[in-house]
Design an enzyme around this catalytic site. Structure first.
Site, short mmCIF file in Angstrom:
data_model
loop_
_atom_site.label_atom_id
_atom_site.label_comp_id
_atom_site.label_asym_id
_atom_site.label_seq_id
_atom_site.Cartn_x
_atom_site.Cartn_y
_atom_site.Cartn_z
CB VAL A 61 14.53 0.94 19.80
CG1 VAL A 61 15.73 1.50 20.55
CG2 VAL A 61 13.23 1.49 20.37
N GLY A 87 23.53 12.86 4.25
CA GLY A 87 22.25 12.16 4.35
C GLY A 87 21.92 11.63 5.72
CE LYS A 145 15.01 5.81 17.43
NZ LYS A 145 16.24 6.17 16.68
CB ALA A 179 -0.92 0.00 1.22
CE LYS A 183 12.11 7.56 15.52
NZ LYS A 183 12.00 7.09 14.12
N GLY A 199 19.27 3.43 8.51
CA GLY A 199 19.52 2.91 7.17
C GLY A 199 18.41 2.00 6.71
#
Length: 436
Positions: free
Chosen positions: A133, A188, A206, A46, A106, A309
């Site tokens: 986390v 980035g 977290k 979706a 989170k 990442g």
């Protein structure tokens, strides 16, 4: 060739993490089937815009804008939409339809965790969230399962890669916060709007999740004391380096005794702190994350690795997916959350910690006596004091390290110092954590 039954998997969201989850599910379908004992069939993804450019080229036939229909046709739903709404509504719909849920959200868990866990427990569904986390670092399952029979006393965590990269660069190159943030953005590591990271909001979410798990009690994100790194200066970082410390943004979850009542309480807080270079967390560089757990029986444990990442986070999502699918194959209800302890969450003023205070003072007789009087008046003991004098300006710089004291007393001491006629300015205040 073994014929496996199929478990239908619906994926909500195809951003940097979702697209990697889809790729790995499709590329490793046969291997995953062998691990699970059933084929994980990705029945749909979706998305808001099927034509949007993505990191991974995905089969167009799997893309849909109808999340509700996808949920109803799935045995396991992976939620990677992010944010609160519509993620909350979609997760509740998935649970209500009889599906298990894997999420990396989170913000949703920190704000609505109890509601979602209660809904899952009511119908026997599994709600898993390892990716919420520290990305690929396995910390949720160890706290949820491996240490469930132990008593976790304290967690010190570097759980935001952006701020760790910034502070590490300030420490290793002498860069200012602004320059280090600019570098993080170029590489980035930082978003165009870095407020959630440098303001400590991401780490606070977290911390709420970790504290709830570690202490088997509900710790809402609103109860987490939060300070970001926006006030950390290059001078503070350099001063810390000379003194044998490094500045880290820490998420701290701690079981302690309420100094006012003597009853047990827990604390969850986020702030920049001085960490001795001898502590394992001091060696966490770049955008990496690490969580240091202190348990009564197991002792000190450290979990370290990439905290962000797309593919790294996808690894954690797939770990939850495989575990959830195995449970569906073997049968039985999902694992409920153990949050029934109802231990009170203490406000920041009731914890004990240590301060490192840097003062600019007039260089004249009686100054140290007046400053010592302020500390004594508030019941704070000085552990160490360093003084440097500028002959030209007739000013002195005092770096004062305190013994452990109640946070409220330390804060009152700093406020009184700022009002003292012999103190030109309170140049820096940082807490000291992780002494070994």
């Amino acid at each position: 060739m073994i014929e496996y039954r199929s478990i239908r998997v619906g994926l909500l969201g195809a951003g940097s993490v979702g697209s990697q989850v889809a790729r790995l599910l499709l590329e490793h379908a046969d291997e995953l089937a062998q691990r699970v004992g059933a084929r994980l069939e990705l029945v749909g993804i979706a998305v808001r815009d099927p034509s949007a450019k993505r990191d991974v080229e995905l089969p167009a036939a799997l893309l849909t804008t109808d999340a509700e229909s996808l949920i109803l046709g799935s045995d396991i739903v992976i939620e990677l939409v992010g944010g609160i709404e519509p993620a909350r509504r979609l997760v509740l719909q998935a649970i209500g339809s009889g599906a298990d849920v894997v999420t990396g959200n989170k913000a949703l868990l920190a704000s609505h965790g109890p509601e979602l866990f209660a809904a899952a427990e009511q119908v026997g569904a599994q709600l898993s969230y390892e990716a919420a986390v520290a990305a690929a670092i396995p910390i949720i399952r160890p706290l949820r399962e491996s240490l469930a029979g132990d008593r976790v006393d304290r967690i010190l965590g570097i759980v935001n890669g952006t701020t760790n990269f910034i502070l590490d660069r300030m420490d290793t190159t002498g860069a200012s916060l602004e320059d280090a943030l600019a570098t993080a953005t170029e590489l980035g590591y930082a978003e165009a709007d870095p407020t959630a990271d440098i303001g400590g909001y991401d780490a606070a979410q977290k911390a709420a999740i970790l504290a709830s798990l570690a202490f088997h009690t509900s710790v809402p994100v609103e109860a987490v004391h939060r300070e970001g790194i926006t006030e950390v200066s290059a001078d503070q970082v350099e001063s810390a380096r000379r003194a044998g410390y490094v500045v880290k943004l820490l998420a701290i979850c701690e079981r302690l005794t309420d100094p006012d009542t003597g009853d047990e309480g827990v604390s969850a807080r986020v702030y920049p702190a001085l960490v001795p270079r001898s502590h394992p967390l001091a060696a966490v560089h770049g955008a990496n994350n690490a969580v240091f757990v202190e348990a009564s029986a197991a002792g000190p444990l450290m979990f370290y690795g990439a905290g962000a990442g797309g593919v790294q986070t996808a690894s954690a999502v797939l770990g939850d997916l495989v575990a959830t699918a195995r449970r569906r194959v073997s049968g039985g209800p999902g694992t409920a959350e153990s949050t029934q302890a109802e231990v009170p969450v203490l406000e920041i003023g009731r914890i004990t910690t240590r301060y490192a205070i840097t003062l600019d003072v007039t260089d004249e007789p009686g100054v140290l006596e007046q400053i010592a009087r302020i500390f004594a008046l508030h019941g704070v003991s000085v552990e160490q004091l360093q003084q440097s004098v500028s002959e030209e300006s007739r000013r002195a710089t005092l770096v004062i390290g305190t013994h452990k004291a109640k946070e409220s007393a330390l804060a009152e001491t700093v406020a009184a110092l700022a009002q003292s006629p012999v103190v030109a300015s309170v140049a820096s205040v940082l807490r000291v954590e992780g002494a070994v």
